[in-house]
Scaffold this motif. Structure first.
Motif, PDB file in Angstrom:
ATOM      1  N   ILE A  62       0.893  -1.177  -0.074  1.00  0.00           N
ATOM      2  CA  ILE A  62       0.068   0.127  -0.047  1.00  0.00           C
ATOM      3  C   ILE A  62       0.785   1.353  -0.231  1.00  0.00           C
ATOM      4  CG2 ILE A  62      -1.583   1.435   1.106  1.00  0.00           C
ATOM      5  CD1 ILE A  62      -2.870  -1.046   2.373  1.00  0.00           C
ATOM      6  N   LEU A  70     -10.119  16.384  -2.518  1.00  0.00           N
ATOM      7  CA  LEU A  70     -10.515  15.581  -3.632  1.00  0.00           C
ATOM      8  C   LEU A  70     -11.725  16.332  -4.455  1.00  0.00           C
ATOM      9  CD1 LEU A  70     -10.702  12.074  -2.076  1.00  0.00           C
ATOM     10  CD2 LEU A  70      -9.556  12.776  -4.254  1.00  0.00           C
ATOM     11  N   ALA A  76      -8.505  15.013  -8.054  1.00  0.00           N
ATOM     12  CA  ALA A  76      -9.369  13.482  -8.216  1.00  0.00           C
ATOM     13  C   ALA A  76      -8.711  12.872  -9.389  1.00  0.00           C
ATOM     14  CB  ALA A  76     -10.754  13.958  -8.339  1.00  0.00           C
ATOM     15  N   GLY A  80      -6.552   9.482  -9.540  1.00  0.00           N
ATOM     16  CA  GLY A  80      -6.975   8.403 -10.383  1.00  0.00           C
ATOM     17  C   GLY A  80      -5.732   7.641 -11.171  1.00  0.00           C
ATOM     18  N   ILE A  83      -3.563   5.793  -8.640  1.00  0.00           N
ATOM     19  CA  ILE A  83      -4.199   4.451  -8.514  1.00  0.00           C
ATOM     20  C   ILE A  83      -3.878   3.360  -9.525  1.00  0.00           C
ATOM     21  CG2 ILE A  83      -6.307   3.238  -8.454  1.00  0.00           C
ATOM     22  CD1 ILE A  83      -7.439   5.488  -6.801  1.00  0.00           C
ATOM     23  N   VAL A  93      -3.577   2.032  -3.493  1.00  0.00           N
ATOM     24  CA  VAL A  93      -3.431   3.473  -3.008  1.00  0.00           C
ATOM     25  C   VAL A  93      -4.335   3.781  -1.704  1.00  0.00           C
ATOM     26  CG1 VAL A  93      -3.300   5.871  -3.489  1.00  0.00           C
ATOM     27  CG2 VAL A  93      -2.505   4.019  -4.970  1.00  0.00           C
ATOM     28  N   LEU A  94      -3.838   4.276  -0.749  1.00  0.00           N
ATOM     29  CA  LEU A  94      -4.532   4.534   0.471  1.00  0.00           C
ATOM     30  C   LEU A  94      -4.819   5.912   0.247  1.00  0.00           C
ATOM     31  CD1 LEU A  94      -4.323   3.285   4.145  1.00  0.00           C
ATOM     32  CD2 LEU A  94      -4.547   5.670   3.659  1.00  0.00           C
ATOM     33  N   LEU A  95      -5.915   6.640   0.285  1.00  0.00           N
ATOM     34  CA  LEU A  95      -5.944   8.029  -0.242  1.00  0.00           C
ATOM     35  C   LEU A  95      -6.596   9.030   0.957  1.00  0.00           C
ATOM     36  CD1 LEU A  95      -6.008  10.018  -2.590  1.00  0.00           C
ATOM     37  CD2 LEU A  95      -8.229   9.347  -2.977  1.00  0.00           C
ATOM     38  N   ASP A  96      -5.901   9.920   1.221  1.00  0.00           N
ATOM     39  CA  ASP A  96      -6.347  10.969   2.490  1.00  0.00           C
ATOM     40  C   ASP A  96      -6.474  12.370   1.883  1.00  0.00           C
ATOM     41  OD1 ASP A  96      -7.109  11.571   4.716  1.00  0.00           O
ATOM     42  OD2 ASP A  96      -5.439  10.993   5.939  1.00  0.00           O
ATOM     43  N   HIS A  97      -7.097  13.204   2.411  1.00  0.00           N
ATOM     44  CA  HIS A  97      -7.294  14.584   2.111  1.00  0.00           C
ATOM     45  C   HIS A  97      -6.864  15.331   3.176  1.00  0.00           C
ATOM     46  CE1 HIS A  97     -11.783  14.953   2.128  1.00  0.00           C
ATOM     47  NE2 HIS A  97     -11.249  14.611   3.163  1.00  0.00           N
ATOM     48  N   PHE A 112       1.300   8.811   9.889  1.00  0.00           N
ATOM     49  CA  PHE A 112       0.152   8.415  10.293  1.00  0.00           C
ATOM     50  C   PHE A 112      -0.177   7.055   9.594  1.00  0.00           C
ATOM     51  CE2 PHE A 112      -4.523   9.113   9.624  1.00  0.00           C
ATOM     52  CZ  PHE A 112      -4.806   8.776  10.915  1.00  0.00           C
ATOM     53  N   ARG A 113      -0.798   6.072  10.219  1.00  0.00           N
ATOM     54  CA  ARG A 113      -1.073   4.736   9.765  1.00  0.00           C
ATOM     55  C   ARG A 113       0.482   4.087   9.151  1.00  0.00           C
ATOM     56  NH1 ARG A 113      -5.677   3.734  11.870  1.00  0.00           N
ATOM     57  NH2 ARG A 113      -7.151   5.224  11.238  1.00  0.00           N
TER      58      ARG A 113
ATOM     59  N   VAL B  93      -9.369   5.447   4.952  1.00  0.00           N
ATOM     60  CA  VAL B  93     -10.007   5.260   3.741  1.00  0.00           C
ATOM     61  C   VAL B  93      -9.032   4.719   2.756  1.00  0.00           C
ATOM     62  CG1 VAL B  93     -11.604   5.603   1.817  1.00  0.00           C
ATOM     63  CG2 VAL B  93     -12.151   6.178   4.018  1.00  0.00           C
ATOM     64  N   LEU B  94      -9.010   3.418   2.171  1.00  0.00           N
ATOM     65  CA  LEU B  94      -8.328   2.922   1.124  1.00  0.00           C
ATOM     66  C   LEU B  94      -9.037   3.067   0.156  1.00  0.00           C
ATOM     67  CD1 LEU B  94      -5.958  -0.139   1.083  1.00  0.00           C
ATOM     68  CD2 LEU B  94      -7.554   0.123  -0.665  1.00  0.00           C
ATOM     69  N   HIS B  97     -10.756   2.663  -7.870  1.00  0.00           N
ATOM     70  CA  HIS B  97     -11.645   2.881  -8.651  1.00  0.00           C
ATOM     71  C   HIS B  97     -11.640   1.677  -9.623  1.00  0.00           C
ATOM     72  CE1 HIS B  97      -8.938   5.268 -11.544  1.00  0.00           C
ATOM     73  NE2 HIS B  97      -8.311   4.275 -11.024  1.00  0.00           N
TER      74      HIS B  97
END
Lengths: 338, 338
Positions: A62, A70, A76, A80, A83, A93-97, A112-113, B93-94, B97
């Motif tokens: 990951i 986003l 966004a 994409g 990913i 992909v672990l996505l964060d904003h 983080f994580r 959140v992972l 798409h």
């Protein structure tokens, strides 16, 4: 079912080891060899199953991607592309904003994580170079975006000064004389690092055109609403621009909306250039002229740097890599008449 | 630094156990109590640190969210809302798409990356009910979106038939008579499940208006380009609509672009209604009338169902939950004149 590594090697006429080197993105594979193997991979639809190997290495497969928001289609679309690029290396992909908040950006960059993340791609807004000192752990970090840092990390971004100059040159070439800038940062301390504003100033100077402060609108955020508000503020104080260069497409689209509401014609009375080339700019009623960064290349390069550091080349020198960009001329810019 | 559980309990005037119940989203907390505790949480800026507990339970604190495409701002905005809702429960959140491909949706629903995911929220396009049989593992799954499944999983979606009828009623109320539908699915077998098209047909029947096939444009995808192409196809075959109801906002915006290019006026000659309420519709030169699903509620409910199943209530009955929606009337619809 599905092609094997051996099938790919056979079709490409190379050894299994070579295919493995390409798949794992090891360094010292020539571009020609990489392309030859990639063609065979594409032809056979080969998809490497690295998940088991990730686990054997104590990895999760990951990569985290942290973007400001986003709701901005640029991020966004970029997410994409990241990913997809990660999937080609069997990474998820672990996505964060972060909402562009320094606190959140620090949290993300400090791991983080961290227990589930092999590497991190971060597009910061407020993060400072100091925040990157003493970063714990050894998960690779790649930075994206306009902000430049004096820190030992890969940074992938187009040449923002040159790109902004291209936009201004386009407007000046159409005879535009009073070219406004929408979306300057409020804090003056940050201005030297504000590359798009620097490009605007440099190119106006080169063209012998005015760049007085009355043509610059500062904003706190960079959305459609901010673009409309900044445009109205400029017009209200009598700045009378005949062109606008906006920090991004969303602000440009908001500005167009504000101009039309006040009875000004785009592009005749005021020409507008954005930045990002988000898809909606192509379909807006006045299709938007914009600076188009190569998002696919940015995503691909960011993932490749993370994967290379995870796959046997952790000591790669940090690099600043400038992917390409183009100016896409559409309906929102035109020559000055009369 | 930071408020503790005890601080929250003190301010709310409740026991620490009650705060814990709210934070962990256990059932059997009354809405009034939940709100009282939430107010104290918000006031103190309390952020529960559940990460250590996740790990003790053998969990990762990660929920996967799989949407068809991030390039569609509806899904980007929804993803942002899910990330925020998950953060309130200390989940990350992972994001993936699927391009709306059945193969990819099956892969995700069957537990791709299962070793790092506690639960899954999936918005499918092509997935069939059969694909959900014999799903391995016990990670909670919540479905989103228009497709309905006869499967034992929570499904969170607005009432699409009723929402579509609201849009058609709005157009019929403006005297529109030939109301086209853009974005029908090509495979006729799927039509009974096509709720927005069903709503279109039902409401036209109720209003005594025509709903012949010449007014329906099928498409393979649901982007701006598809909306423009479908609009042009309809006009080319002489359908002469005086209104258009599009499957989503992107298609509606593409349709408006196509109409304007052909010299038709929006809303006077052809009124247009979209679906999703993405932000760009508010700022387009002809601001878009649209059906606005409550994205915040969809995101919140989806996360809450996953978290509740992970936090002591795994045997909750699967439910179909219909969050609210509104019709937002803007500039793209107007009464018929002449």
């Amino acid at each position: 079912m599905g092609a094997s590594l051996k099938d790919v090697a056979q079709l490409a006429g190379v050894s299994v080891k070579t295919v493995s080197n390409v798949v794992n993105n090891y360094p010292h594979v020539t571009p020609a060899m990489r392309e030859r193997v990639q063609r065979a991979i594409d032809e056979l639809g080969y998809r490497p199953n690295l998940t088991a190997r990730h686990l054997r290495k104590g990895r999760t497969g990951i990569i985290a991607l942290a973007v400001p928001e986003l709701g901005n289609p640029y991020f966004a679309e970029l997410a994409g592309a990241v990913i997809d690029a990660a999937a080609r290396h069997d990474y998820t992909v672990l996505l964060d904003h972060t909402a562009g908040l320094r606190e959140k950006e620090v949290l993300v960059s400090q791991g983080f994580r961290a227990h589930v993340i092999d590497g991190l791609i971060l597009s910061p807004i407020e993060l400072e170079a100091d925040d990157l000192l003493g970063r714990p752990g050894d998960a690779p970090l790649v930075l994206l975006g306009e902000r430049e840092y004096d820190a030992p990390y890969d940074h992938i971004a187009i040449d923002n000064v040159a790109a902004a100059r291209t936009a201004i040159r386009h407007l000046a070439g159409f005879g535009r004389r009073r070219i406004a800038f929408l979306g300057a940062r409020r804090e003056m301390a940050r201005q030297p690092a504000h590359l798009r504003l620097r490009g605007w100033r440099e190119e106006l100077t080169a063209a012998g055109l005015p760049h007085d402060d009355s043509l610059v609108a500062a904003t706190d955020a960079y959305g459609r609403w901010d673009g409309a508000a900044a445009m109205n503020a400029l017009l209200d104080r009598g700045a009378e621009p005949d062109a606008v260069f906006a920090y991004n497409d969303l602000m440009a689209l908001g500005a167009i909306r504000a101009l039309v509401e006040r009875g000004l014609r785009v592009p005749q009375d005021v020409s507008v250039v954005g930045f990002d080339d988000v898809e909606e700019g192509r379909f807006s009623t006045v299709a938007l002229t914009t600076v188009s960064p190569d998002k696919q290349a940015i995503a691909r390069l960011a993932v490749e740097r993370v994967v290379a550091r995870l796959s046997g080349a952790p000591q790669l020198q940090p690099e600043r890599i400038h992917p390409g960009y183009t100016l896409v001329a559409r309906e929102s810019t035109a020559p000055r008449t009369g």
